[in-house]
Design a protein around this motif. Sequence first.
Motif, PDB file in Angstrom:
ATOM      1  N   ARG A 154      -8.876 -15.642   4.385  1.00 53.66           N
ATOM      2  CA  ARG A 154      -9.449 -14.323   4.643  1.00 53.66           C
ATOM      3  C   ARG A 154      -8.603 -13.512   5.627  1.00 53.66           C
ATOM      4  O   ARG A 154      -7.859 -14.065   6.435  1.00 53.66           O
ATOM      5  N   PHE A 155      -8.779 -12.177   5.536  1.00 50.05           N
ATOM      6  CA  PHE A 155      -8.112 -11.258   6.456  1.00 50.05           C
ATOM      7  C   PHE A 155      -9.083 -10.818   7.548  1.00 50.05           C
ATOM      8  O   PHE A 155     -10.296 -10.738   7.328  1.00 50.05           O
ATOM      9  N   ARG A 156      -8.535 -10.509   8.716  1.00 48.09           N
ATOM     10  CA  ARG A 156      -9.377 -10.042   9.825  1.00 48.09           C
ATOM     11  C   ARG A 156     -10.165  -8.791   9.433  1.00 48.09           C
ATOM     12  O   ARG A 156     -11.314  -8.615   9.835  1.00 48.09           O
ATOM     13  N   ASP A 157      -9.519  -7.917   8.646  1.00 54.01           N
ATOM     14  CA  ASP A 157     -10.162  -6.669   8.215  1.00 54.01           C
ATOM     15  C   ASP A 157     -10.531  -6.702   6.734  1.00 54.01           C
ATOM     16  O   ASP A 157     -10.644  -5.648   6.094  1.00 54.01           O
ATOM     17  N   ASP A 158     -10.680  -7.899   6.175  1.00 51.84           N
ATOM     18  CA  ASP A 158     -11.114  -8.137   4.794  1.00 51.84           C
ATOM     19  C   ASP A 158     -10.063  -7.820   3.735  1.00 51.84           C
ATOM     20  O   ASP A 158     -10.103  -8.379   2.644  1.00 51.84           O
ATOM     21  N   ARG A 159      -9.137  -6.918   4.013  1.00 49.68           N
ATOM     22  CA  ARG A 159      -8.127  -6.576   3.007  1.00 49.68           C
ATOM     23  C   ARG A 159      -6.910  -5.947   3.686  1.00 49.68           C
ATOM     24  O   ARG A 159      -7.009  -5.387   4.790  1.00 49.68           O
ATOM     25  N   VAL A 160      -5.774  -6.040   3.000  1.00 52.40           N
ATOM     26  CA  VAL A 160      -4.539  -5.397   3.466  1.00 52.40           C
ATOM     27  C   VAL A 160      -3.848  -4.777   2.261  1.00 52.40           C
ATOM     28  O   VAL A 160      -4.217  -5.047   1.108  1.00 52.40           O
ATOM     29  N   VAL A 161      -2.842  -3.954   2.530  1.00 46.95           N
ATOM     30  CA  VAL A 161      -2.018  -3.382   1.461  1.00 46.95           C
ATOM     31  C   VAL A 161      -0.599  -3.902   1.646  1.00 46.95           C
ATOM     32  O   VAL A 161       0.004  -3.747   2.724  1.00 46.95           O
ATOM     33  N   LEU A 162      -0.079  -4.545   0.595  1.00 50.11           N
ATOM     34  CA  LEU A 162       1.292  -5.055   0.626  1.00 50.11           C
ATOM     35  C   LEU A 162       2.211  -4.055  -0.060  1.00 50.11           C
ATOM     36  O   LEU A 162       1.949  -3.619  -1.190  1.00 50.11           O
ATOM     37  N   GLU A 163       3.281  -3.682   0.624  1.00 49.29           N
ATOM     38  CA  GLU A 163       4.222  -2.703   0.096  1.00 49.29           C
ATOM     39  C   GLU A 163       5.342  -3.393  -0.664  1.00 49.29           C
ATOM     40  O   GLU A 163       5.873  -4.421  -0.227  1.00 49.29           O
ATOM     41  N   LYS A 164       5.725  -2.821  -1.802  1.00 50.89           N
ATOM     42  CA  LYS A 164       6.842  -3.357  -2.578  1.00 50.89           C
ATOM     43  C   LYS A 164       8.099  -3.428  -1.717  1.00 50.89           C
ATOM     44  O   LYS A 164       8.433  -2.473  -0.995  1.00 50.89           O
ATOM     45  N   GLY A 165       8.775  -4.568  -1.771  1.00 51.83           N
ATOM     46  CA  GLY A 165       9.987  -4.771  -0.997  1.00 51.83           C
ATOM     47  C   GLY A 165       9.738  -5.328   0.386  1.00 51.83           C
ATOM     48  O   GLY A 165      10.691  -5.745   1.063  1.00 51.83           O
ATOM     49  N   GLY A 166       8.471  -5.352   0.811  1.00 51.32           N
ATOM     50  CA  GLY A 166       8.141  -5.894   2.118  1.00 51.32           C
ATOM     51  C   GLY A 166       8.104  -7.416   2.114  1.00 51.32           C
ATOM     52  O   GLY A 166       8.311  -8.072   1.085  1.00 51.32           O
ATOM     53  N   HIS A 167       7.853  -7.971   3.300  1.00 46.08           N
ATOM     54  CA  HIS A 167       7.803  -9.425   3.438  1.00 46.08           C
ATOM     55  C   HIS A 167       6.376  -9.865   3.752  1.00 46.08           C
ATOM     56  O   HIS A 167       5.617  -9.152   4.417  1.00 46.08           O
ATOM     57  N   PHE A 168       6.034 -11.061   3.261  1.00 42.98           N
ATOM     58  CA  PHE A 168       4.676 -11.571   3.462  1.00 42.98           C
ATOM     59  C   PHE A 168       4.745 -13.091   3.488  1.00 42.98           C
ATOM     60  O   PHE A 168       5.500 -13.703   2.709  1.00 42.98           O
TER      61      PHE A 168
END
Length: 481
Positions: free
Chosen positions: A77-91
């Motif tokens: 789970r995320f602290r804020d329930d959701r995130v947005v992943l940007e193309k080309g970014g790192h995760f």
Amino acid sequence: MPRRTKIVATLGPATDEKGVLDDMIQAGMDVVRLNFSHGDPDDHVKRAEAVRNCARAHGHQVGVFADLQGPKIRIDRFRDDRVVLEKGGHFILDARLDPQAGTRERVGLSYKGLPGDVSRGDTLLLDDGRLVLWVEDVIGPEVRCRVVVGGELSNNKGINRQGGGLSAAAITDKDREDIEVAAKMGADYIAVSFPRTADDIHLARELLQSAGGHGGIVAKIERAEALDALEDIIKASNVVMIARGDLGVEIGDAELPAVQKRIIQIARSLDRVVVTATQMMQSMIENPIPTRAEVFDVANAVIDGTDAVMLSAETATGRYPAKVIEAVDRICAGAERQRLFQVSERRTGIRFKRIDEAIAKAAMYTANHLGVKAIAALTESGATPLWMSRISSGIPIYALTRHVETRRKVTLYRGVYPVSFDVTSTDHVQVNREAIEELMRRGAVRDGDLVIITKGDLMGVHGGTNAMKIIRVGEHEIIEQ
């Protein structure tokens, strides 16, 4: 002519409302699915009891299908329930991160074995393939990725490795507990999620039998590697389900239609039951009518020979549970009217292993070439009507049996209809007469129609079917043995 393809509907919050189960049964539901990924054991037991009570009140038989959760290959789970992943970014997928501490940079894993299953160059698909990550490196518990296809990512979404290969065991500790619950409720079928080999199916069967259960085992084909052991898995199971969600993610959408047709063909050739599932009528979660694409999807599965189509969120959480079933009923009936669906395939070059199998196949060949209107299979275990249902035909097969477990089991067999029928006489002429009269009461036949009856000389013996009788309705009162 009654609909031959069976409808499996998933129970959930939407079906708990008063009167909904009654409407679903009247609409044509044949089997209910209890999804053990959600809810607690008491919920499932109560729903199984409720549906059986409703079915009894309507004079119907409804099977119960317990679907095990299987391994949870998910992010945490995320602290804020959701995130947005940007193309080309790192995760980063971090197996040691606190389950509630996900951020835009990293998230935890419910499946701790992921770092050991992947390496640089692998492609990971999240949320049914909506987001795509490319693995750059694996360092200890961290899977470091580059975002190839970005978007919103919320809590507990699934992870697939493109091409398969995740090593999570098919039967989890939770599944072992749920198998005991399913055995106690008398589930007619137990579905194994994410099996990789036939051994997973054998283990599930052993656990079920140890718990006192007698249901059939369903193999859900949803891993890419399951396709490499497909025939062995199908042979080990009673039913195969084409679980198109995870399977489509792992092998790619473009490969899925051909694989679906292949699985149906192999299952039928091996005398196994096959269920087609996932997003059959997805738009009807919110809308009262299906899309034309969904109509074609269901119809094509029927024409390919599937025994059943399965509804998931459409009935479990959707706005129109009964309307969905009514729509599937119409589509299946329309597809079944096509001549292609009713053409009898000729299985030359095979040898029968059992006498009852030979009788079943001979009965279907005769029925398809003699103008028979109905088949009455007196059965103990349901094996004879199962073999009959593997042969394409438009002729209804009535499974006449005293065993409620057998009547529930055949609710999943295409073209087979359960009938409560207890043989009280050892006189074969009298038994034939009672069987014909039962079909007449149901409106299945009338005077002048030809009927085939299959039964055993030693009635009440499992596997004892060794006789086929052809009778013309109206003459059954005077016919001699």
